[in-house]
Design an enzyme around this catalytic site. Structure first.
Site, PDB file in Angstrom:
ATOM      1  N   CYS A  27      -8.011 -27.444   7.400  1.00 51.69           N
ATOM      2  CA  CYS A  27      -6.738 -26.754   7.587  1.00 51.69           C
ATOM      3  C   CYS A  27      -5.812 -27.581   8.481  1.00 51.69           C
ATOM      4  O   CYS A  27      -6.267 -28.505   9.169  1.00 51.69           O
ATOM      5  CB  CYS A  27      -6.961 -25.368   8.181  1.00 51.69           C
ATOM      6  SG  CYS A  27      -7.279 -25.336   9.962  1.00 51.69           S
TER       7      CYS A  27
ATOM      8  N   HIS B 135      -5.634 -20.916  11.252  1.00 50.06           N
ATOM      9  CA  HIS B 135      -6.979 -21.376  10.881  1.00 50.06           C
ATOM     10  C   HIS B 135      -7.767 -20.279  10.177  1.00 50.06           C
ATOM     11  O   HIS B 135      -8.379 -20.510   9.133  1.00 50.06           O
ATOM     12  CB  HIS B 135      -7.757 -21.840  12.114  1.00 50.06           C
ATOM     13  CG  HIS B 135      -9.230 -21.980  11.842  1.00 50.06           C
ATOM     14  ND1 HIS B 135      -9.775 -23.067  11.200  1.00 50.06           N
ATOM     15  CD2 HIS B 135     -10.270 -21.118  12.074  1.00 50.06           C
ATOM     16  CE1 HIS B 135     -11.077 -22.897  11.055  1.00 50.06           C
ATOM     17  NE2 HIS B 135     -11.399 -21.717  11.573  1.00 50.06           N
TER      18      HIS B 135
ATOM     19  N   CYS C  22      -7.181 -27.718  12.147  1.00 47.98           N
ATOM     20  CA  CYS C  22      -8.383 -28.518  12.383  1.00 47.98           C
ATOM     21  C   CYS C  22      -8.131 -30.013  12.169  1.00 47.98           C
ATOM     22  O   CYS C  22      -8.845 -30.850  12.729  1.00 47.98           O
ATOM     23  CB  CYS C  22      -9.520 -28.034  11.480  1.00 47.98           C
ATOM     24  SG  CYS C  22     -10.192 -26.421  11.972  1.00 47.98           S
TER      25      CYS C  22
ATOM     26  N   ASP D 222       0.847  -1.187   0.000  1.00 39.25           N
ATOM     27  CA  ASP D 222       0.000   0.000   0.000  1.00 39.25           C
ATOM     28  C   ASP D 222       0.884   1.239   0.000  1.00 39.25           C
ATOM     29  O   ASP D 222       2.095   1.152   0.174  1.00 39.25           O
ATOM     30  CB  ASP D 222      -0.968  -0.011   1.184  1.00 39.25           C
ATOM     31  CG  ASP D 222      -0.264  -0.106   2.523  1.00 39.25           C
ATOM     32  OD1 ASP D 222       0.913   0.263   2.582  1.00 39.25           O
ATOM     33  OD2 ASP D 222      -0.906  -0.541   3.490  1.00 39.25           O
TER      34      ASP D 222
ATOM     35  N   GLY E  21     -11.049   4.225   1.044  1.00 36.68           N
ATOM     36  CA  GLY E  21     -11.836   5.089   1.901  1.00 36.68           C
ATOM     37  C   GLY E  21     -13.144   4.512   2.364  1.00 36.68           C
ATOM     38  O   GLY E  21     -14.059   5.254   2.737  1.00 36.68           O
TER      39      GLY E  21
ATOM     40  N   CYS F 103     -13.673 -27.936   8.307  1.00 34.49           N
ATOM     41  CA  CYS F 103     -12.420 -27.349   7.821  1.00 34.49           C
ATOM     42  C   CYS F 103     -11.327 -28.400   7.710  1.00 34.49           C
ATOM     43  O   CYS F 103     -11.208 -29.289   8.559  1.00 34.49           O
ATOM     44  CB  CYS F 103     -11.988 -26.227   8.773  1.00 34.49           C
ATOM     45  SG  CYS F 103     -10.441 -25.413   8.297  1.00 34.49           S
TER      46      CYS F 103
ATOM     47  N   ASP G 173      -8.507  -7.270   0.912  1.00 36.80           N
ATOM     48  CA  ASP G 173      -7.549  -7.470   1.991  1.00 36.80           C
ATOM     49  C   ASP G 173      -8.187  -6.990   3.269  1.00 36.80           C
ATOM     50  O   ASP G 173      -9.063  -6.124   3.251  1.00 36.80           O
ATOM     51  CB  ASP G 173      -6.254  -6.688   1.749  1.00 36.80           C
ATOM     52  CG  ASP G 173      -6.358  -5.243   2.230  1.00 36.80           C
ATOM     53  OD1 ASP G 173      -5.874  -4.959   3.335  1.00 36.80           O
ATOM     54  OD2 ASP G 173      -6.954  -4.416   1.510  1.00 36.80           O
TER      55      ASP G 173
END
Length: 377
Positions: free
Chosen positions: A312, A341, A315, A90, A222, A310, A272
């Site tokens: 992941c 996670h 998990c 950014d 913004g 999940c 994001d």
């Protein structure tokens, strides 16, 4: 370069965005590594394991510490943090206006004090582009002013005009820096940022103006700074009409899973937000049934994973009871597992959205999950 693959449901788009460090399948979520690291002890290697396509780092923070010239001397941000995929940086504008101390805005840029050591700093369009050129990200965001909501309309009008003039300077400066023989990433791309608060006419006029600059991509900035969700959605709809169809669209700093689903429905490609990592560090975890607070007593002897649906790494191995114990004991491992996670959840959410778009089933997916995923259990 952006390639639109499909647009069939609402204004939702399925596409591909090509960068010097790889192709991003969109819609996509950028994992936020503010100072070249994910808060919560996740490494670049971890990001590859949880489905991260593109990482975001902060120009202001890296300029203050360790210094962008140091990062350049180490080969650029990709080598510095050992992340081989695309990176967006950014412009530093949001942090200057939200974190820094006393500041003075002029046509040249912004003079302010560092939040770290109080020293005087100045960043304008050319300085922001120089810093981002030194970092060598794939996408450099234009230097703009992020105005809080609400603010007087007259201030938004003046700010939009100044942000446009700053964008023209950013475009010229980055082209010059990319042409330098020692440029870290000569293929670095500039994204312009649309501003205007929740004033529909200002948003539309500003978007039409910056679209004429023919930039590689465009962002809606913004928002998520005080307006309601409906005001945010209405603003996206106003701006989307004037955003080039053949360029990626990025909604900055947004948001919840429901915000993302609604943003995709309205034509946004990239998102994001610090929310998944920040919430994870406070034991607020996302699941396909809603958001749970793992510190609640009800999970003290719960043998289930965070989310039974999940897959992941967390998990697959750990129970709610164990991770809750880590939080209560003040163990750093709690933060790492929870953040891992939540970021996996967000990356997998984007994969599910892309799959639904590919299958022509996104309207049904939106109807099922837009409100459910934001519900607190």
């Amino acid at each position: 370069m952006y390639r639109l693959l499909k647009q069939t449901e609402g204004h939702a788009r399925r596409g591909e965005f090509m960068t010097p460090h790889g192709t991003v399948q969109t819609p996509a979520f950028m994992n936020v590594g503010t100072v070249a690291a994910i808060k919560g002890a996740l490494s670049a290697e971890d990001l590859t394991h949880i489905g991260c396509q593109i990482e975001l780092s902060n120009t202001y923070h890296l300029h203050v510490r360790p210094g962008d010239e140091l990062v350049k001397s180490m080969g650029g941000l990709h080598r510095f943090m050992t992340w081989e995929g695309p990176i967006l940086t950014d412009s530093g504008g949001f942090q200057i206006f939200s974190l820094a101390g006393l500041r003075k805005i002029t046509e040249e840029g912004v003079a302010f004090h560092s939040h770290v050591d109080g020293r005087k700093l100045f960043i304008g369009p050319e300085e922001s582009m120089r810093i981002q050129s030194n970092l060598g990200s794939d996408i450099a965001m234009a230097f703009d002013e992020c105005v809080k909501i609400p603010s007087p309309r007259a201030y938004f009008e003046a700010s939009c005009q100044r942000t446009y003039r700053w964008l023209v300077r950013c475009q010229k400066a980055l082209a010059e820096y990319n042409a330098e023989p020692d440029a870290v990433n000569p293929g670095q791309m500039l994204f312009g940022i649309n501003q205007g608060g929740i004033y529909a006419d200002l948003r539309a006029d500003h978007m039409k103006a910056i679209a004429e600059l023919d930039l590689p991509g465009y962002a809606i900035g913004g928002l998520a700074v005080g307006e309601t969700h409906q005001e945010m959605y209405d603003t996206i709809e106003v701006v989307e009409e004037y955003m080039p169809k053949d360029r990626p669209r990025y909604l900055m700093g947004v948001g919840t899973p429901g915000n993302i689903i609604e943003g995709v429905w309205r034509g946004v490609d990239i998102f994001d937000c610090v929310m998944p990592a920040r919430n994870g560090r406070h034991a607020h975890l996302f699941t396909k049934s809603g958001i749970i607070n793992l510190k609640n007593e009800r999970y003290a002897v719960d043998p289930l994973p965070i989310d039974p649906e999940c897959d992941c790494p967390v998990c697959r191995r750990y129970t709610r009871a164990y991770i809750r114990h880590l939080f209560k004991a003040g163990e750093m491992l709690a933060l790492r597992l929870a953040v891992m996670h939540n970021l996996y959840f967000y990356n997998h959410l984007m994969q599910e959205i892309r799959d639904a778009l590919d299958e022509g089933a996104f309207a049904a997916y939106r109807a099922k999950y837009s409100k459910l995923l934001d519900t607190r259990i």
